[in-house]
Structures are given as C-alpha cells and as structure tokens.
Design a protein around this motif. Structure first.
Motif, short mmCIF file in Angstrom:
data_model
loop_
_atom_site.label_atom_id
_atom_site.label_comp_id
_atom_site.label_asym_id
_atom_site.label_seq_id
_atom_site.Cartn_x
_atom_site.Cartn_y
_atom_site.Cartn_z
N LEU A 20 21.80 2.17 79.12
CA LEU A 20 20.70 3.45 78.40
C LEU A 20 21.89 3.82 77.20
CD1 LEU A 20 22.60 4.25 82.31
CD2 LEU A 20 19.74 4.05 81.23
N GLY A 21 22.57 2.89 77.06
CA GLY A 21 23.30 3.47 75.40
C GLY A 21 22.28 2.85 74.42
N GLY A 22 21.88 2.14 74.53
CA GLY A 22 21.59 0.83 73.75
C GLY A 22 22.21 -0.39 73.11
N SER A 23 23.14 -0.05 73.74
CA SER A 23 24.56 -1.37 73.11
C SER A 23 23.92 -2.41 73.98
CB SER A 23 25.84 -0.75 72.91
OG SER A 23 26.32 -0.57 74.47
N TRP A 24 23.81 -2.77 75.08
CA TRP A 24 23.63 -4.17 76.07
C TRP A 24 23.43 -5.28 75.02
CZ3 TRP A 24 20.50 -7.79 77.76
CH2 TRP A 24 21.03 -8.96 78.36
N THR A 25 24.10 -6.26 74.96
CA THR A 25 23.56 -7.14 74.94
C THR A 25 24.11 -8.60 75.69
OG1 THR A 25 25.72 -7.83 74.06
CG2 THR A 25 24.40 -7.26 72.21
N ALA A 26 23.23 -9.71 75.62
CA ALA A 26 23.27 -11.29 76.81
C ALA A 26 24.17 -11.80 76.60
CB ALA A 26 22.36 -11.56 77.24
N ASP A 27 25.18 -11.53 77.79
CA ASP A 27 27.23 -12.81 77.52
C ASP A 27 27.31 -12.85 78.77
OD1 ASP A 27 27.81 -10.24 78.88
OD2 ASP A 27 29.10 -9.48 76.99
N ASN A 28 28.42 -13.87 78.39
CA ASN A 28 29.05 -14.52 79.20
C ASN A 28 29.69 -14.07 79.74
OD1 ASN A 28 27.59 -17.00 79.23
ND2 ASN A 28 28.55 -17.49 78.23
N THR A 29 29.98 -13.59 81.21
CA THR A 29 31.62 -12.44 81.57
C THR A 29 32.31 -13.21 82.36
OG1 THR A 29 29.83 -10.50 81.13
CG2 THR A 29 31.70 -10.83 82.94
N TRP A 30 33.73 -12.84 82.40
CA TRP A 30 34.80 -13.91 83.84
C TRP A 30 35.77 -13.22 83.57
CZ3 TRP A 30 33.37 -18.41 84.85
CH2 TRP A 30 32.24 -19.54 83.63
N TRP A 31 35.55 -12.15 83.97
CA TRP A 31 36.25 -11.38 84.13
C TRP A 31 37.10 -11.46 85.96
CZ3 TRP A 31 34.38 -5.44 84.60
CH2 TRP A 31 34.10 -4.56 82.64
N GLY A 32 38.38 -11.10 85.70
CA GLY A 32 38.84 -11.69 87.23
C GLY A 32 39.98 -11.32 87.24
N MET A 33 41.29 -11.25 87.75
CA MET A 33 42.00 -10.36 88.42
C MET A 33 42.81 -9.40 86.80
SD MET A 33 44.40 -12.72 90.50
CE MET A 33 44.28 -13.19 92.12
N LYS A 34 43.20 -9.82 86.26
CA LYS A 34 43.21 -8.75 85.01
C LYS A 34 42.65 -7.62 84.28
CE LYS A 34 45.00 -9.11 80.07
NZ LYS A 34 44.87 -9.97 78.55
N GLU A 35 41.33 -8.09 84.95
CA GLU A 35 39.91 -6.68 85.04
C GLU A 35 40.04 -6.02 85.91
OE1 GLU A 35 39.73 -9.38 81.61
OE2 GLU A 35 39.27 -9.53 83.68
N GLY A 36 40.69 -6.44 86.57
CA GLY A 36 40.01 -5.79 88.37
C GLY A 36 39.21 -6.31 89.19
#
Length: 91
Positions: A20-36
């Motif tokens: 919505l803010g116009g800053s979206w880009t495609a990327d790989n995401t590896w969120w886990g325990m640290k990020e909740g």
C-alpha cells in the motif's frame, strides 16, 4: 510434547503495508523464532522441568544468536562425531 505454531499475521501485515505504501519488492523471507513467526506451544504437563529448561535455553540461544543447530559438536545415533566442535555444517 509440544508443537510449533506458525504466526504469519505480522509478516502479512508488513507486506500489505509495504504494498500500500509503494515500497513492496519481491524477496525471500526466512522469518522464524527471532521474529516471532515461529513459536513453541505450551509444554504438555508430562514434560519434565529439566527438559523444559533445556528446550527454553536452546530457544533463547536461537533467538539471541548464541545457538545454531548446525554448529558442532554433532554426533550421529551411534555416538560418532560427524561435525567437530565449533564447525558448521549446512546440508
């Protein structure tokens, strides 16, 4: 005698806000325990206190970066060391 829970709501909200803010880009995401995004469900009552404490120590180390499951020493089921102390093995 617990389980993992995947909590992806915060990630989806951040991605929607970026779009919505116009800053979206495609990327790989590896969120886990640290990020909740990955949490441990409450332990079953049958899990002994010492096992809970050991698991909680590993979880805290994973979150603060002091523990890496792929860092030795790592032994196989027979007890033979497969990864030396301090070395990392990613398969």
């Amino acid at each position: 005698m617990t389980a993992i829970e995947d909590i992806w709501g915060p990630y989806y909200i951040s991605r929607a806000k970026a779009m919505l803010g116009g800053s979206w880009t495609a990327d790989n995401t590896w969120w886990g325990m640290k990020e909740g995004t990955v949490v441990i469900s409450p332990y079953n009552a049958a899990v002994p206190a010492d096992a809970r404490a050991a698991a909680d120590k590993i979880i805290a180390g994973w979150k603060d970066g002091s523990y890496d499951v792929f860092t030795g020493p790592i032994s196989d089921q027979s007890g033979k060391e497969r990864v030396a102390k301090g070395e990392r093995q990613y398969v």
